[in-house]
Scaffold this active site. Structure first.
Site, short mmCIF file in Angstrom:
data_model
loop_
_atom_site.label_atom_id
_atom_site.label_comp_id
_atom_site.label_asym_id
_atom_site.label_seq_id
_atom_site.Cartn_x
_atom_site.Cartn_y
_atom_site.Cartn_z
N HIS A 157 15.06 8.29 63.99
CA HIS A 157 15.01 8.66 65.41
C HIS A 157 14.47 7.54 66.29
O HIS A 157 14.60 7.60 67.50
CB HIS A 157 14.18 9.93 65.58
N ASP A 364 12.63 2.53 73.06
CA ASP A 364 12.71 3.93 72.64
C ASP A 364 13.99 4.16 71.84
O ASP A 364 15.03 3.57 72.16
CB ASP A 364 12.73 4.85 73.87
O1 F6P Z 1 11.23 9.72 66.51
C1 F6P Z 1 10.07 9.89 67.15
C2 F6P Z 1 9.28 11.11 66.70
O2 F6P Z 1 9.30 11.32 65.34
C3 F6P Z 1 9.76 12.34 67.45
O3 F6P Z 1 9.62 13.49 66.73
C4 F6P Z 1 8.80 12.45 68.55
O4 F6P Z 1 9.26 11.73 69.64
C5 F6P Z 1 7.55 11.83 68.02
O5 F6P Z 1 7.95 10.88 67.08
C6 F6P Z 1 6.59 12.84 67.49
O6 F6P Z 1 5.48 12.26 67.04
P1 F6P Z 1 4.31 13.09 66.36
O7 F6P Z 1 4.95 14.02 65.39
O8 F6P Z 1 3.45 12.04 65.73
O9 F6P Z 1 3.63 13.80 67.48
#
Ligand code: F6P
Length: 484
Positions: A157, A364
């Site tokens: 992602h 991003d």
């Molecule tokens: O890809 C990025 C990501 O994994 C998405 O789920 C979200 O933008 C973020 O990171 C979530 O991060 P965390 O689970 O550390 O809050």
């Protein structure tokens, strides 16, 4: 087909709960309908040598969500350590923020191995595993080590940066090699895919033909699958949410003034400092916009125990108060700054209220806020999206006003331009973006990935014997190193 989706964070089926990240919110509607089992962290840890993972299963749409308590001894090293203090900064091209120890890497590998063991109970003859994101780069290799033969796909992602940046992550060669245990690796953009391919070619010395790498695991296909949203559902929710008390109170408080909105996790990749500096500059350059437009910045705290995040939180709060002190009046606040999360439907109403959406990350993967802002607009009087050219979304949303988030003057001018854009131009830009959102929906993304994973399975060939061992041996862990 028995689909098992795996991600560190999962959504629990309540669309209106505040969501911390794009991945969980994006996957929820499609996983719910697919009948898949969605496996992830319960957010709890468990002490002791927990060889047999404990799984709590809840119903989710036509499938289920399975929550794992992760091992207490390794959780911090895995999540705050290797995943978010080595991989995350590197993947977002901030190698200056890498803080990592060998123990963190060990914990990361241990948690990947632990999750692999937990997944065995979901394996059936027709299972497809689909692993999500940077927390689980080596999970596929762990599954293969447990003799899992099912197709395993992986989707990243985040961005994948250029080789010289990923080089700063200790053990990166081992991780890239371990990733080749996946049958299919999906990226958000062609640039991410090309950057990864260059690591495979140069660091591992492997050839890539027509997007396919042959390794000791067999064949891995590299491909691009830009993630999308359900634009129509989001648009309906936005139209409905304007009467939500939070949204109608905001509307009343504006007294005809225009609104710009930013919604981000409080993360250094999101470019919050530069964005606030750009608003500061805009109000100085165009005093006519004082009292004419305010910024609503929602910045949800995240990963607070990591020093870089704590520092950012203080820095943003200080900057907001300086800018408000400089430009504010007794009865007017330039920046409304909130440190909390909102559910998707309230957010949709907030987006629709704002004449400008500012999505200006320094880097991003995709940034679904950009897509959601567009989908939330009223087709007869849409707002304008100001979008960083370094967000994956800029590839598709090229009729947004694209900005370089490092060019503060340029951003200030572009935001001012967005505020005065004539209706016909706003509509043309909005319609072009909606066309793209419809073409690349989240349902299409999900279906395309699964179809590609099934195709890869059908065209499987024998694995290579011992790949270019001489080159790999120099770069991988010493023989005998074990992580589980
Ligand atoms: O890809 C990025 C990501 O994994 C998405 O789920 C979200 O933008 C973020 O990171 C979530 O991060 P965390 O689970 O550390 O809050």
């Amino acid at each position: 087909m028995n689909l098992v989706v795996v991600s560190n964070r999962v959504a629990r089926g309540k669309a209106n709960e505040p969501m911390t990240g794009g991945l969980a919110a994006a996957l929820l509607p499609v996983v719910e309908k697919s009948g898949a089992i969605w496996v992830g962290s319960s957010g709890r840890v468990r002490d002791g040598a927990q060889m047999e993972p404990i799984v709590e299963v809840e119903r989710l749409g036509t499938g289920a969500v399975a929550l794992l308590d992760l091992p207490a001894a390794h959780y911090a090293g895995y999540y705050e350590g290797f995943a978010n203090s080595a991989l995350w900064p590197a993947l977002h091209s901030r190698s200056d923020l890498i803080r990592v120890s060998h123990d963190d890497y060990h914990s990361y590998r241990e948690v990947n191995a632990f999750v692999a063991r937990a997944l065995l109970r979901f394996q059936k003859p027709d299972t497809l595993f689909w692993i999500q994101d940077y927390h689980f780069l080596s999970l596929g290799a762990e599954l293969r080590g447990l003799d899992v033969k099912s197709p395993i796909g992986f989707f990243l992602h985040t961005p994948w940066p250029s080789r010289c940046v990923i080089d700063s992550v200790p053990h990166h060669c081992e991780l890239v090699e371990a990733m080749l245990a996946y049958d299919l690796i999906g990226f958000q953009t062609a640039e991410d895919c090309e950057n990864f391919a260059s690591c495979v070619r140069v660091d591992l010395g492997l050839k890539i033909r027509n997007g396919v790498v042959k390794s000791r695991f067999g064949r891995t296909r590299l491909a691009v699958f830009p993630i999308g949203i359900d634009a129509d559902r989001f648009a309906q929710s936005a139209a409905k949410s304007v009467s939500h008390p939070d949204v109608s109170r905001l509307r009343r408080s504006l007294h005809g003034e225009k609104l710009a909105i930013g919604v981000d996790r409080l993360d250094y990749s999101k470019g919050l400092i530069n964005r606030i500096n750009a608003f500061d500059r805009m109000w100085s350059m165009h005093p006519g916009l004082l009292r004419g437009v305010s910024l609503l910045q929602i910045a949800t705290p995240t990963r607070e125990s990591i020093e870089a995040y704590g520092n950012l939180q203080s820095e943003v709060a200080r900057l907001v108060s300086e800018v408000n002190g400089r430009h504010g009046e007794a009865d007017w606040t330039p920046i409304r700054y909130l440190n909390k999360g909102y559910g998707q439907s309230v957010l949709a109403g907030l987006y629709r209220t704002a004449q400008v959406g500012v999505v200006t990350p320094l880097h991003d993967g995709m940034n679904l806020v950009a897509k959601e802002y567009v989908a939330a607009q009223s087709p007869v009087d849409p707002g304008v999206l100001v979008l960083s050219k370094f967000a994956g979304a800029a590839d598709e949303l090229d009729t947004a006003l694209l900005v370089n988030p490092h060019d503060i003057d340029g951003m200030a001018r572009t935001i001012a331009m967005a505020l005065s854009m004539p209706l016909n131009e706003r509509r043309l830009r909005y319609e072009a973006m909606m066309l793209k959102l419809h073409r690349h929906s989240i349902q299409q993304w999900f279906a395309d990935f699964i179809e590609a994973l099934q195709d890869v399975e059908e065209s499987k060939i024998e694995p290579l014997p011992a790949a270019p061992a001489a080159l790999l041996a120099q770069r991988l862990a010493p023989p005998g190193t074990r992580y589980h």
